[in-house]
Design a protein around this motif. Structure first.
Motif, PDB file in Angstrom:
ATOM      1  N   GLU A  55       0.861  -1.176   0.000  1.00 45.66           N
ATOM      2  CA  GLU A  55       0.000   0.000   0.000  1.00 45.66           C
ATOM      3  C   GLU A  55       0.904   1.235   0.000  1.00 45.66           C
ATOM      4  OE1 GLU A  55      -3.992   1.639   0.116  1.00 45.66           O
ATOM      5  OE2 GLU A  55      -3.241  -0.405  -0.115  1.00 45.66           O
ATOM      6  N   ALA A  56       0.849   2.021  -1.059  1.00 45.14           N
ATOM      7  CA  ALA A  56       1.720   3.190  -1.184  1.00 45.14           C
ATOM      8  C   ALA A  56       0.905   4.469  -1.087  1.00 45.14           C
ATOM      9  CB  ALA A  56       2.469   3.147  -2.522  1.00 45.14           C
ATOM     10  N   ALA A  57       1.401   5.410  -0.297  1.00 44.18           N
ATOM     11  CA  ALA A  57       0.764   6.721  -0.208  1.00 44.18           C
ATOM     12  C   ALA A  57       1.011   7.481  -1.506  1.00 44.18           C
ATOM     13  CB  ALA A  57       1.332   7.496   0.972  1.00 44.18           C
ATOM     14  N   VAL A  58       0.008   8.237  -1.952  1.00 45.41           N
ATOM     15  CA  VAL A  58       0.105   8.992  -3.199  1.00 45.41           C
ATOM     16  C   VAL A  58       0.030  10.481  -2.870  1.00 45.41           C
ATOM     17  CG1 VAL A  58      -0.882   9.400  -5.485  1.00 45.41           C
ATOM     18  CG2 VAL A  58      -0.993   7.115  -4.465  1.00 45.41           C
ATOM     19  N   TYR A  59       1.060  11.235  -3.308  1.00 45.34           N
ATOM     20  CA  TYR A  59       1.148  12.664  -3.014  1.00 45.34           C
ATOM     21  C   TYR A  59       1.065  13.482  -4.294  1.00 45.34           C
ATOM     22  CZ  TYR A  59       2.887  11.023   1.503  1.00 45.34           C
ATOM     23  OH  TYR A  59       3.026  10.389   2.715  1.00 45.34           O
ATOM     24  N   GLU A  60       0.532  14.683  -4.178  1.00 45.30           N
ATOM     25  CA  GLU A  60       0.507  15.644  -5.275  1.00 45.30           C
ATOM     26  C   GLU A  60       1.731  16.546  -5.133  1.00 45.30           C
ATOM     27  OE1 GLU A  60       0.122  17.629  -8.422  1.00 45.30           O
ATOM     28  OE2 GLU A  60      -1.473  16.174  -8.044  1.00 45.30           O
ATOM     29  N   ARG A  61       2.597  16.501  -6.147  1.00 50.09           N
ATOM     30  CA  ARG A  61       3.879  17.200  -6.009  1.00 50.09           C
ATOM     31  C   ARG A  61       3.718  18.709  -5.896  1.00 50.09           C
ATOM     32  NH1 ARG A  61       9.557  16.085  -9.243  1.00 50.09           N
ATOM     33  NH2 ARG A  61      10.801  17.472  -7.946  1.00 50.09           N
ATOM     34  N   SER A  62       2.740  19.275  -6.572  1.00 48.58           N
ATOM     35  CA  SER A  62       2.572  20.729  -6.555  1.00 48.58           C
ATOM     36  C   SER A  62       2.253  21.261  -5.165  1.00 48.58           C
ATOM     37  CB  SER A  62       1.476  21.145  -7.535  1.00 48.58           C
ATOM     38  OG  SER A  62       0.226  20.604  -7.148  1.00 48.58           O
ATOM     39  N   ARG A  63       1.833  20.372  -4.250  1.00 45.29           N
ATOM     40  CA  ARG A  63       1.489  20.816  -2.894  1.00 45.29           C
ATOM     41  C   ARG A  63       2.655  20.680  -1.923  1.00 45.29           C
ATOM     42  NH1 ARG A  63      -4.106  17.326  -2.633  1.00 45.29           N
ATOM     43  NH2 ARG A  63      -5.131  18.267  -4.463  1.00 45.29           N
ATOM     44  N   LEU A  64       3.788  20.198  -2.410  1.00 47.51           N
ATOM     45  CA  LEU A  64       4.959  20.062  -1.542  1.00 47.51           C
ATOM     46  C   LEU A  64       5.701  21.390  -1.466  1.00 47.51           C
ATOM     47  CD1 LEU A  64       6.361  16.644  -2.826  1.00 47.51           C
ATOM     48  CD2 LEU A  64       4.909  17.038  -0.828  1.00 47.51           C
ATOM     49  N   GLY A  65       6.193  21.719  -0.288  1.00 51.13           N
ATOM     50  CA  GLY A  65       6.981  22.931  -0.107  1.00 51.13           C
ATOM     51  C   GLY A  65       8.417  22.596   0.207  1.00 51.13           C
TER      52      GLY A  65
ATOM     53  N   VAL B 203       4.699   9.974  -6.010  1.00 53.53           N
ATOM     54  CA  VAL B 203       4.516  11.422  -6.120  1.00 53.53           C
ATOM     55  C   VAL B 203       4.057  11.715  -7.542  1.00 53.53           C
ATOM     56  CG1 VAL B 203       5.565  13.695  -5.876  1.00 53.53           C
ATOM     57  CG2 VAL B 203       6.341  11.803  -4.425  1.00 53.53           C
ATOM     58  N   GLU B 204       2.836  12.237  -7.673  1.00 45.19           N
ATOM     59  CA  GLU B 204       2.254  12.472  -8.993  1.00 45.19           C
ATOM     60  C   GLU B 204       2.303  13.943  -9.370  1.00 45.19           C
ATOM     61  OE1 GLU B 204      -1.043   8.850  -9.236  1.00 45.19           O
ATOM     62  OE2 GLU B 204      -1.725  10.902  -8.822  1.00 45.19           O
ATOM     63  N   GLN B 205       2.475  14.176 -10.669  1.00 46.21           N
ATOM     64  CA  GLN B 205       2.367  15.506 -11.254  1.00 46.21           C
ATOM     65  C   GLN B 205       1.957  15.321 -12.700  1.00 46.21           C
ATOM     66  OE1 GLN B 205       6.967  15.588 -10.617  1.00 46.21           O
ATOM     67  NE2 GLN B 205       6.465  17.372 -11.863  1.00 46.21           N
ATOM     68  N   PRO B 206       1.471  16.365 -13.371  1.00 44.08           N
ATOM     69  CA  PRO B 206       0.929  16.175 -14.715  1.00 44.08           C
ATOM     70  C   PRO B 206       1.912  15.586 -15.722  1.00 44.08           C
ATOM     71  CG  PRO B 206       0.195  18.264 -13.825  1.00 44.08           C
ATOM     72  CD  PRO B 206       1.195  17.720 -12.844  1.00 44.08           C
ATOM     73  N   ASP B 207       3.199  15.903 -15.603  1.00 41.97           N
ATOM     74  CA  ASP B 207       4.145  15.489 -16.635  1.00 41.97           C
ATOM     75  C   ASP B 207       4.952  14.249 -16.287  1.00 41.97           C
ATOM     76  OD1 ASP B 207       5.269  17.338 -14.696  1.00 41.97           O
ATOM     77  OD2 ASP B 207       7.119  17.228 -15.844  1.00 41.97           O
ATOM     78  N   SER B 208       4.819  13.720 -15.064  1.00 49.22           N
ATOM     79  CA  SER B 208       5.597  12.535 -14.693  1.00 49.22           C
ATOM     80  C   SER B 208       5.108  11.989 -13.356  1.00 49.22           C
ATOM     81  CB  SER B 208       7.091  12.878 -14.602  1.00 49.22           C
ATOM     82  OG  SER B 208       7.868  11.712 -14.447  1.00 49.22           O
ATOM     83  N   THR B 209       5.649  10.814 -12.996  1.00 50.18           N
ATOM     84  CA  THR B 209       5.329  10.169 -11.722  1.00 50.18           C
ATOM     85  C   THR B 209       6.619   9.638 -11.107  1.00 50.18           C
ATOM     86  OG1 THR B 209       3.125   9.500 -12.467  1.00 50.18           O
ATOM     87  CG2 THR B 209       4.062   8.281 -10.615  1.00 50.18           C
ATOM     88  N   THR B 210       6.823   9.912  -9.816  1.00 52.56           N
ATOM     89  CA  THR B 210       8.025   9.466  -9.106  1.00 52.56           C
ATOM     90  C   THR B 210       7.657   8.328  -8.162  1.00 52.56           C
ATOM     91  OG1 THR B 210       8.947  11.701  -9.194  1.00 52.56           O
ATOM     92  CG2 THR B 210       9.931  10.168  -7.612  1.00 52.56           C
ATOM     93  N   LEU B 211       8.481   7.280  -8.169  1.00 56.74           N
ATOM     94  CA  LEU B 211       8.233   6.095  -7.351  1.00 56.74           C
ATOM     95  C   LEU B 211       9.307   5.968  -6.285  1.00 56.74           C
ATOM     96  CD1 LEU B 211       6.692   3.352  -6.951  1.00 56.74           C
ATOM     97  CD2 LEU B 211       8.356   2.367  -8.557  1.00 56.74           C
ATOM     98  N   LEU B 212       8.898   5.730  -5.025  1.00 58.29           N
ATOM     99  CA  LEU B 212       9.813   5.472  -3.916  1.00 58.29           C
ATOM    100  C   LEU B 212       9.534   4.086  -3.355  1.00 58.29           C
ATOM    101  CD1 LEU B 212       9.836   8.699  -3.987  1.00 58.29           C
ATOM    102  CD2 LEU B 212      10.415   8.553  -1.564  1.00 58.29           C
ATOM    103  N   PHE B 213      10.603   3.314  -3.137  1.00 59.07           N
ATOM    104  CA  PHE B 213      10.473   1.988  -2.548  1.00 59.07           C
ATOM    105  C   PHE B 213      10.510   2.085  -1.021  1.00 59.07           C
ATOM    106  CE2 PHE B 213      10.783   0.737  -6.724  1.00 59.07           C
ATOM    107  CZ  PHE B 213      10.903  -0.632  -6.906  1.00 59.07           C
ATOM    108  N   THR B 214      10.203   0.976  -0.375  1.00 59.13           N
ATOM    109  CA  THR B 214      10.211   0.912   1.084  1.00 59.13           C
ATOM    110  C   THR B 214      11.606   1.254   1.614  1.00 59.13           C
ATOM    111  OG1 THR B 214       8.539  -0.819   1.012  1.00 59.13           O
ATOM    112  CG2 THR B 214       9.771  -0.569   3.075  1.00 59.13           C
ATOM    113  N   GLY B 215      11.637   2.132   2.628  1.00 64.04           N
ATOM    114  CA  GLY B 215      12.902   2.505   3.256  1.00 64.04           C
ATOM    115  C   GLY B 215      13.588   3.698   2.631  1.00 64.04           C
ATOM    116  N   GLN B 216      13.078   4.184   1.511  1.00 60.83           N
ATOM    117  CA  GLN B 216      13.693   5.335   0.858  1.00 60.83           C
ATOM    118  C   GLN B 216      13.061   6.624   1.362  1.00 60.83           C
ATOM    119  OE1 GLN B 216      13.181   4.362  -3.268  1.00 60.83           O
ATOM    120  NE2 GLN B 216      14.866   2.876  -3.269  1.00 60.83           N
TER     121      GLN B 216
END
Length: 686
Positions: A634-644, A655-668
């Motif tokens: 179960e992976a949490a999904v974040y909107e990148r534009s809301r990160l500061g 981490v989702e954004q209109p032009d790409s998606t970033t994936l993080l594995f467990t422990g990263q």
């Protein structure tokens, strides 16, 4: 309001960046490419993007474009039918090449055939010696008779490469004059203009490539200019070069060979600048698009350059950012070879029909389809929700083409596709790192392109790279890199003189002549002399060696150092760094004198992020099941534009954004910096 626009055309998408200079605002857009008529996607995409942002083309003061027309022409071998004119006795240089064998013991290897077959290679009765002395004068009537015959046969594109024209170009210039007189409307490329330096094969190959792609590049640039002008663009069109510099469209039509790495060069440049902003100097950049993945390396804050590049089996000797390209992208097609092994790429589904999930008639599974099936991509947020994709079509394609024949489940087959394509990308990174003597563990991986952030952490794990940097707008980073480029032109003169016999005032005079030519060209392109930076270098070697090394210095060294001791010291240090030894008592010689002229332009200031709100609840969108390393989590999904600035995310996460998606594995762990870069630490990864 003043606006600058950068457009990068890829095999699948065309990326657009608009920069408002007054407000410092960056606006980004992506549209599907139109491979059959690539200029259409540029015109329609820019017009649509500007309309979305309440801007018009009349407000655009600077327009720069990265193009793949020359690259694709070479790869697909769909260029002009070129006639090659050479010195009598040198008709087969283009075929003989350099007698090197990429795979020494492979007796069945078939190398690429020359772009010009033997029947279209013609000998000219003339001879110039390496000193520049005319040994056999040109025989005008024989030459004109040949040219009249070529014209009657409909030959329009000619490449001219006469022996030792770098030392004396008069015969080539005279031949060019006769060609225009006898063959009206001909397109001519002469080696003394395209590559005025020694080594006959390299000069001939580069000149032929220039002539081969010239009609395609010229037609493309003309159509694009006309379309943009009709749409309201008043500024000129500028093109990115393989060396990371800018040139005008007019220059690009003449020196087409300098555009063969136009698009990838912009991505490499952007990776360097983003790394520098983050305080990083040793970088491996990976640009993963829809069709290919491009790798470049920067050490100590400088991109590595190559003296020559090879595209589609053709040698092009122009100064270029060192880039290694492999057929590995989101559209790369998965298939099973005759031995029953899973393969991915290099063939791509491109923009049309595209991956199966696009629903445009494509039935073959791609890397994008695999990521969709594994839950790594959100079908409802592709291009920010502007493009509909169907995960069921992806599942069906993988089941029919891969999992069924191999006896695997669909998720297992999809993971297999990802592992194979990651192996291809990792090999490409090793090509420019490990094989060049660099340790990837000492670098940061800068991953961008629409598909880069999805594969970044797995690539870093494979190569033991401890840090990953994901730019704020990874899907359009190459287009953004276009706006960070400067005008650049490279000048060279072959001298072949021992350093011991070299007179300082003679070398200073050579640089004054090159500098004058550089200043004239920059002024013709609208760059003032006080904006032009001149960067000299020498190609040096020990007497008797076959290859040289570039040695950089400052022009003021010619005023204060009569014996060039500082330059010699740099050469010995460079030789030791490259080969592990040097001998200060060995005589040295200068092969080529080089000068890079850089016309510096105002750079866009990247916006800085505000400090984050406490916690991440404001950025958390949802969670979903994602398959990682054979396990569904179960992976949490974040909107990148809301990160500061300073926002911290722990994996497993997306981490989702209109032009790409970033994936993080467990422990990263990922943290945003003030420029919006996502810095991922792999420490603690399971």
């Amino acid at each position: 309001m003043s606006v600058r626009v950068g457009v990068d055309v890829g095999g699948t998408f065309t990326d657009i960046v608009c920069f408002e200079e007054q407000s410092g605002t960056l606006r980004l857009s992506k549209v599907p490419s139109t491979p059959q008529e690539p200029h259409q996607a540029v015109i329609e995409g820019v017009t649509r993007a500007l309309k979305e942002f309440d801007l018009t083309l009349s407000q655009v003061q600077f327009f720069i474009h990265g193009t793949t027309v020359a690259t694709n022409t070479l790869l697909e071998r769909k260029g002009a039918e070129v006639a090659l004119l050479v010195t009598e006795g040198f008709r087969d240089v283009l075929y003989v090449m350099r007698q090197d064998r990429p795979r020494l013991y492979d007796y069945f290897e078939q190398r690429q055939q020359p772009l010009v077959p033997r029947r279209r290679r013609f000998e000219i009765p003339e001879r110039v010696l390496f000193t520049g002395e005319v040994h056999v004068p040109m025989q005008e009537e024989r030459v004109r008779t040949l040219l009249r015959r070529l014209h009657s046969e409909g030959v329009c594109d000619l490449a001219v490469c006469l022996l030792h024209s770098y030392a004396n170009p008069n015969h080539e210039r005279l031949l060019e004059k006769w060609i225009y007189e006898e063959c009206p409307g001909a397109r001519v490329s002469i080696s003394s203009e395209i590559l005025p330096e020694f080594k006959e094969f390299e000069r001939m190959s580069t000149t032929v490539v220039n002539a081969y792609v010239k009609p395609g590049v010229g037609e493309y640039v003309s159509k694009l200019e006309a379309g943009l002008k009709d749409a309201g663009l008043s500024s000129g069109l500028h093109i990115m070069q393989s060396n990371g510099g800018i040139m005008t469209a007019r220059t690009a039509e003449v020196h087409c060979a300098h555009t063969v790495l136009s698009g990838p060069a912009a991505g490499a440049l952007n990776g360097l600048i983003l790394g520098q902003l983050a305080g990083l100097r040793d970088l491996i950049s990976m640009d993963v698009g829809g069709t290919s993945a491009d790798v470049s390396v920067a050490t100590e804050g400088r991109l590595n350059f190559a003296e020559e590049i090879e595209i589609g089996g053709q040698v092009v000797k122009v100064p270029s950012i060192e880039i290694h390209t492999v057929g590995a992208g989101g559209g790369s097609i998965a298939w099973i070879d005759t031995g029953g092994a899973l393969q991915v790429g290099p063939e791509s589904a491109r923009a049309l029909p595209g991956p199966a999930c696009y629903g445009r008639g494509g039935t073959l599974p791609t890397v994008t389809d695999a990521n969709l099936v594994l839950g790594r991509l959100n079908p409802d947020y592709f291009l920010g929700g502007r493009m509909a994709v169907d995960a069921e079509l992806s599942r069906k394609a993988i089941e029919q083409q891969i999992s069924g024949p191999l006896g695997l489940t669909v998720p297992e087959a999809a993971e297999g596709i990802i592992r194979v394509i990651n192996a291809v990308m990792a090999k490409a990174i090793r090509r420019l790192s490990v094989e060049k003597g660099y340790d990837p563990r000492e670098f940061t991986l800068v991953c961008f392109g629409g598909g880069g952030p999805l594969h970044a952490v797995e690539l870093a794990q494979e190569l033991d790279i401890p840090r990953v940097l994901i730019p704020p707008a990874p899907g359009v980073s190459s287009a953004l890199g276009l706006l960070t480029a400067d005008f650049r032109h490279d000048y060279v003169r072959t001298v072949l003189r021992p350093v011991a016999d070299l007179e300082r005032h003679w070398l200073r005079q050579v640089y004054q002549e090159l500098g004058a030519a550089a200043t004239r060209q920059m002024e013709e392109e609208g760059v003032r002399s006080n904006q032009t930076l001149l960067l000299p270098s020498l190609d040096m070697r020990y007497v008797g060696q076959g290859y040289s090394l570039p040695v950089h210095f400052e022009l003021k060294d010619l005023e204060s150092n009569a014996r060039l001791d500082g330059v010699l010291k740099r050469f010995h240090e460079a030789h030791f760094g490259s080969y592990g030894y040097c001998d200060e008592n060995e005589p040295t010689e200068i092969v080529n004198v080089r000068l890079a002229a850089v016309g510096q332009l105002l750079k866009p200031n990247l916006p800085r992020l505000p400090k984050p709100q406490p916690g991440l609840d404001h950025a958390l969108k949802t969670s979903r099941h994602v398959r990682l390393n054979g396990v569904t989590v179960e992976a949490a999904v974040y909107e990148r534009s809301r990160l500061g600035k300073g926002s911290v995310i722990k994996g497993p996460a997306i981490v989702e954004q209109p032009d790409s998606t970033t994936l993080l594995f467990t422990g990263q762990r990922a943290e945003t910096d003030e420029f919006g870069n996502l810095l991922i630490s792999l420490e603690g990864t399971q």
